[in-house]
Design a protein around this motif. Structure first.
Motif, PDB file in Angstrom:
ATOM      1  N   ALA A   7     -12.930  56.711  29.154  1.00 30.40           N
ATOM      2  CA  ALA A   7     -12.324  57.989  28.782  1.00 30.40           C
ATOM      3  C   ALA A   7     -12.957  59.136  29.555  1.00 30.40           C
ATOM      4  CB  ALA A   7     -12.470  58.206  27.280  1.00 30.40           C
ATOM      5  N   VAL A  10     -11.556  59.307  33.026  1.00 28.12           N
ATOM      6  CA  VAL A  10     -10.214  59.887  33.048  1.00 28.12           C
ATOM      7  C   VAL A  10     -10.292  61.403  32.972  1.00 28.12           C
ATOM      8  CG1 VAL A  10      -8.075  60.118  31.739  1.00 28.12           C
ATOM      9  CG2 VAL A  10      -9.047  57.870  32.136  1.00 28.12           C
ATOM     10  N   PHE A  11     -11.189  61.909  32.125  1.00 27.30           N
ATOM     11  CA  PHE A  11     -11.336  63.359  31.982  1.00 27.30           C
ATOM     12  C   PHE A  11     -11.784  63.986  33.304  1.00 27.30           C
ATOM     13  CE2 PHE A  11     -11.937  67.284  29.942  1.00 27.30           C
ATOM     14  CZ  PHE A  11     -13.142  67.825  30.354  1.00 27.30           C
ATOM     15  N   SER A 324      -1.827  60.174  34.629  1.00 28.34           N
ATOM     16  CA  SER A 324      -2.366  59.625  33.381  1.00 28.34           C
ATOM     17  C   SER A 324      -1.972  60.479  32.178  1.00 28.34           C
ATOM     18  CB  SER A 324      -3.887  59.509  33.463  1.00 28.34           C
ATOM     19  OG  SER A 324      -4.491  60.781  33.553  1.00 28.34           O
ATOM     20  N   LEU A 325      -1.815  61.795  32.387  1.00 27.25           N
ATOM     21  CA  LEU A 325      -1.404  62.652  31.281  1.00 27.25           C
ATOM     22  C   LEU A 325       0.038  62.398  30.883  1.00 27.25           C
ATOM     23  CD1 LEU A 325      -3.102  66.063  32.145  1.00 27.25           C
ATOM     24  CD2 LEU A 325      -3.633  64.523  30.254  1.00 27.25           C
ATOM     25  N   ASN A 328      -0.086  59.279  28.916  1.00 26.99           N
ATOM     26  CA  ASN A 328      -0.655  59.554  27.597  1.00 26.99           C
ATOM     27  C   ASN A 328       0.404  60.153  26.674  1.00 26.99           C
ATOM     28  OD1 ASN A 328      -2.902  59.348  25.961  1.00 26.99           O
ATOM     29  ND2 ASN A 328      -3.835  61.260  26.631  1.00 26.99           N
ATOM     30  N   PRO A 658      -7.839  65.120  27.491  1.00 28.23           N
ATOM     31  CA  PRO A 658      -7.910  63.671  27.245  1.00 28.23           C
ATOM     32  C   PRO A 658      -9.333  63.134  27.039  1.00 28.23           C
ATOM     33  CG  PRO A 658      -7.871  64.065  29.574  1.00 28.23           C
ATOM     34  CD  PRO A 658      -7.898  65.424  28.913  1.00 28.23           C
ATOM     35  N   ARG A 659     -10.236  63.985  26.608  1.00 30.40           N
ATOM     36  CA  ARG A 659     -11.611  63.521  26.412  1.00 30.40           C
ATOM     37  C   ARG A 659     -11.682  62.370  25.411  1.00 30.40           C
ATOM     38  NH1 ARG A 659     -16.649  66.413  27.069  1.00 30.40           N
ATOM     39  NH2 ARG A 659     -15.344  68.151  27.741  1.00 30.40           N
ATOM     40  N   SER A 662      -6.982  58.889  25.925  1.00 30.08           N
ATOM     41  CA  SER A 662      -6.728  58.613  27.331  1.00 30.08           C
ATOM     42  C   SER A 662      -5.909  57.329  27.467  1.00 30.08           C
ATOM     43  CB  SER A 662      -8.045  58.467  28.090  1.00 30.08           C
ATOM     44  OG  SER A 662      -8.765  57.341  27.620  1.00 30.08           O
ATOM     45  N   GLN A 664      -6.128  54.380  28.346  1.00 28.37           N
ATOM     46  CA  GLN A 664      -6.984  53.216  28.550  1.00 28.37           C
ATOM     47  C   GLN A 664      -6.862  52.318  27.327  1.00 28.37           C
ATOM     48  OE1 GLN A 664      -8.793  52.946  31.428  1.00 28.37           O
ATOM     49  NE2 GLN A 664      -7.987  54.929  32.097  1.00 28.37           N
ATOM     50  N   GLY A 667      -8.607  53.845  24.605  1.00 29.24           N
ATOM     51  CA  GLY A 667      -8.360  55.275  24.736  1.00 29.24           C
ATOM     52  C   GLY A 667      -8.068  56.039  23.476  1.00 29.24           C
TER      53      GLY A 667
END
Length: 810
Positions: A7, A10-11, A324-325, A328, A658-659, A662, A664, A667
């Motif tokens: 995660a 990703v951030f 990725s956003l 999400n 996405p902290r 995410s 994943q 996630g």
């Protein structure tokens, strides 16, 4: 809460790796069903339809396997066709699993291993594929499985490696994920066709009672070599019927049926299984009607089309946005429509022409953002759910607060179906719903105590009416439940009554409206203005005044405000449904200190005005007291709006996503709670977060240059556009706004935005501005807002557009 390495990466990638995108049209390709398949997300990652009863996936024995499959290694124990998603409690459903063998040792059927604990086998992690309506996996022995579903029916396709025997075998197990099978499970095997049918009785995962499920399985792909039943570790082709009881040692005896094929066809062997809560005959009819020709590709295509339609109302411009956003966002939307499940026509408890939905796990979780999201994205389904809740009241006497597999689930707090019904009504979902009966149902919640209030209604109503709070260690002889959670239940009852007051007002029931409006203020009776909050080392948080449990004689309980918070690792106290639990549920007094959704103005005054409220809310988040993996935290991210600081809501939103959320496998920060976490992500990223039970959406900038929402009811498209959009998300503060071309200063908007297809344009900057900060710009509240730190301004909720308790908008 610790952040996983995945995660965190990703951030960081949001800053270091911006992917140039384009307008999203085929939303299906952005769904990642494996989000939450590790780290306790408990999602169902397999093949299903929206709200589908059939949910096909491989079951494993590792991690939190409530949804059947996890990506945390482990062993595959079978391939079953009933599951829930994102739940707590025991593993749910997982009934009537298949298990495949390429051959049996020595060509003898008893050369195959039948008991679940002995037959389990590792899978190849890189082989796992999941997309809407589809799931596939390969076992370490080379057996590959893929699956798709119709509404009640799953279609599996097994492919086997070549062996010397070349007689593949499939067994069907009369068990479930949590090994809860009870008495007298049955299976019958047709010698000629190979059809297997039968039933079993099981326990629910988070409720009372038992349920009976039925199945009907057929096979295609090769001629039959033999078939029969197995018991324990042995099988026989000479026996075609089995009735099996539960073992005396608490574990169900292994038992079920098997079918063995005469050859190993290149295209594999197909297994079609349908389920029913009515009968095996109905399961067979479901199978024959839904997947008559075993056509895998056609079934898969139909499932994809169903999901594409459900995901189509909301489109985003993704130019400049990290891909990725986008994943999400749409994956969160997807998970809001996996549960609850549409069991219409499959309810054996009563006859009715109304819809029947189940797997509400639980309304305590889903009323906050999941069901309000469906009010926007899938209002026709939401109306069916409301009709189902009301129909359940008519036949069982109470609105459910939690339900699964035909059983009553445990109530976690208030009677939150009251919020669900009110939210639907005030947002215009009125046609086809008997609101006279709906109102009767919510009033019964408020006035009549059930004998067993652990599964329905409210407990302690005598005290609620006479004392104005639920006492710690209440004396309650009329009904029975876990005698805990007096603070959180009181706060929820107060908001439940607030919602009933709104509904009463809308229906012209003036006296009731005033009565429940008064009762909605009972939360004030549990505020202890002298309560302090210390850390374990004795240092002071610096805040005084918290909600606190109170005994019948009016004296105060003494629950540490930090107990059961994220940073409480020392109290050893339980804040759940145990008899030893505290006076809050799944959270601390610190967090419940903000749960007054209907009267934020009064709460702000109680905390010393806007500055004091913001300071306390900042402390909740900055000190990691809140837990974003649980639903009580959701609204606290956006409550800055009520203090005239909408920029801080945007800032908090971008801290948590996405902290902690995410795309994943690990996630999610907590279990998905049937799509509650998914809806939090979707509505946060969309930039309009609900205060459920009110016609209010709190405005923050979307995570995309623009978002368009086409109303499934009116066909009109609402749009939110960001001017000066910045994909590094440094420019996230609204400087000014227009609504349909006119200057708009309120920091909230109502549901007509969606149904009338309005356009909201937000001009963004890098610093907090004065937009949305004036008293007249704040969301409606039951009490009057006052000046910055308590000085009255004389502005009422009606002046703000709220018109008192009805919370209507201009």
């Amino acid at each position: 809460m610790a952040i996983s390495k995945a995660a965190a990466l990703v951030f960081l990638s949001l800053i270091s790796h911006i992917v140039r995108g384009q307008n999203v049209t085929d939303n299906l390709k952005y769904v990642d069903q494996l989000i939450g398949s590790a780290n306790g997300g408990n999602v169902f990652p397999g093949a299903t339809l929206p709200y589908g009863m059939a949910k096909a996936v491989s079951d494993v024995d590792s991690g939190s396997n409530q949804g059947g499959f996890t990506t945390e290694g482990g062993n595959v124990t079978g391939f079953s066709t009933m599951h829930d998603s994102g739940t707590g409690g025991s593993p749910s459903l997982g009934n009537f699993a298949f298990f495949p063998y390429a051959s049996c040792a020595g060509g003898d059927v008893n050369g195959c291993v039948f008991p679940k604990k002995e037959r389990k086998i590792h899978y190849k992690p890189e082989s796992v594929k999941a997309s809407p309506g589809y799931f596939s996996i390969e076992l370490q022995n080379g057996v590959a499985a893929e699956m798709t579903t119709a509404h009640h029916t799953s279609l599996f396709r097994f492919k086997f490696p070549s062996t010397g025997d070349s007689s593949p075998l499939l067994l069907l197990d009369l068990t479930d994920l949590s090994d809860s099978r009870q008495d007298n499970a049955t299976i019958e095997v047709d010698e000629t066709t190979g059809r297997m049918s039968g039933s079993s009785r099981f326990n629910p995962s988070f409720g009372t009672g038992t349920y009976v499920a039925y199945f009907c399985a057929d096979f295609k792909g090769a001629s039959i070599r033999d078939n029969g039943i197995f018991v324990n570790s042995r099988a026989s082709a000479s026996v075609k019927d089995l009735k099996i009881n539960r073992s005396i040692n608490g574990y169900p005896l292994p038992g079920g049926g098997f079918i063995r094929f005469s050859k190993n066809p290149a295209d594999g062997v197909s297994a079609r299984i349908a389920v029913s809560y009515i009968s095996s005959e109905q399961a067979c009819r479901n199978a024959e009607a839904e997947i008559p020709d075993f056509d895998f590709e056609a079934t898969h295509t139909a499932a994809e089309s169903a999901w594409r339609e459900k995901l189509s109302p909301i489109t985003v411009s993704s130019e400049g946005v990290e891909s990725s956003l986008v994943t999400n966002f749409y994956s969160g939307i997807y998970r809001t429509m996996v549960n609850p499940q549409n069991y219409t026509g499959e309810n054996p408890k009563w006859e009715s022409s109304e819809p029947y939905f189940d797997s509400f796990y639980c309304l305590w979780d889903s009323f906050r953002s999941q069901l309000p999201f469906l009010t926007i994205n899938d209002p026709n389904a939401l109306k069916q759910m409301v009709r189902s809740l009301i129909d359940t009241y008519q036949h069982e006497g109470w609105l459910p607060d939690c339900s699964m597999s035909l059983c009553k689930g445990y109530t976690q707090g208030g009677s939150n179906a009251d919020v669900v019904l009110t939210d639907a009504f005030i947002k215009g979902l009125t046609d086809g719903i008997d609101w006279d009966v709906g109102y009767q149902a919510v009033v019964k919640d408020a006035e009549v105590e059930p004998f067993f209030w652990s599964v329905e209604g409210r407990g302690g109503l005598d005290s609620w009416k006479s004392l104005g709070y639920i006492p710690t260690q209440d004396f309650d002889y009329k009904g029975f439940g876990t005698m805990t959670r007096s603070v959180s239940r009181s706060l929820e009852y107060a908001y439940n009554d607030f919602c009933i007051a709104q509904l009463a007002s809308k229906l012209g029931k003036t006296d009731d409206a005033e009565k429940y409006k008064e009762r909605s203020g009972y939360w004030k009776n549990l505020f202890n203005k002298n309560q302090t909050s210390l850390f374990r080392n004795g240092s002071d948080t610096g805040f005084v005044g918290f909600f606190q449990g109170r005994y019948q004689n009016g004296t105060w309980n003494n629950q540490d405000p930090l107990w059961c918070s994220t940073i409480d690792n020392y109290s050893g106290k339980s804040c759940s449904l145990q008899n030893t639990g505290q006076e809050t549920f799944e959270s601390s007094l610190w967090e419940y200190g903000f749960y007054v959704p209907g009267d934020q103005a009064a709460l702000i005054d109680l905390y010393g005005g806007r500055d004091g409220f913001v300071k306390r809310l900042d402390y909740l988040h900055d000190q990691n007291i809140t837990y974003i993996g649980n639903e009580p935290s959701f609204l606290t991210v956006f409550q800055y709006h009520y203090a005239g600081r909408p920029a801080l809501s945007a800032k908090r939103s971008h801290f948590y996503i996405p902290r902690y959320f995410s795309p994943q496998n690990d996630g999610l920060p907590g279990n998905d709670d049937s799509g509650a976490m998914g809806s939090f992500v979707a509505m946060s990223m969309m930039g309009l977060f609900p205060n459920p039970g009110q016609n209010v959406y709190l405005i923050t900038p979307p995570y995309f240059p623009s978002v368009s929402i086409k109303s499934p009811l009116t066909g009109k498209t609402a749009t939110i556009r960001n001017v000066n959009f910045d994909a590094t998300y440094e420019t996230i503060y609204i400087q000014s706004a227009t609504l349909d071309g006119e200057t708009y200063t309120k920091n909230w908007i109502d549901h007509s935005f969606f149904t009338e297809g309005k356009e909201l344009v937000l001009t963004l900057g890098k610093n907090e501005s004065s937009w949305g900060t004036r008293i007249e710009d704040l969301p409606p509240s039951l009490s009057e807002y006052t000046g910055g730190n308590g000085t009255t301004n004389g502005t009422s909720a009606e002046t703000l557009g709220g018109r008192g308790i009805t919370m209507e908008c201009g």
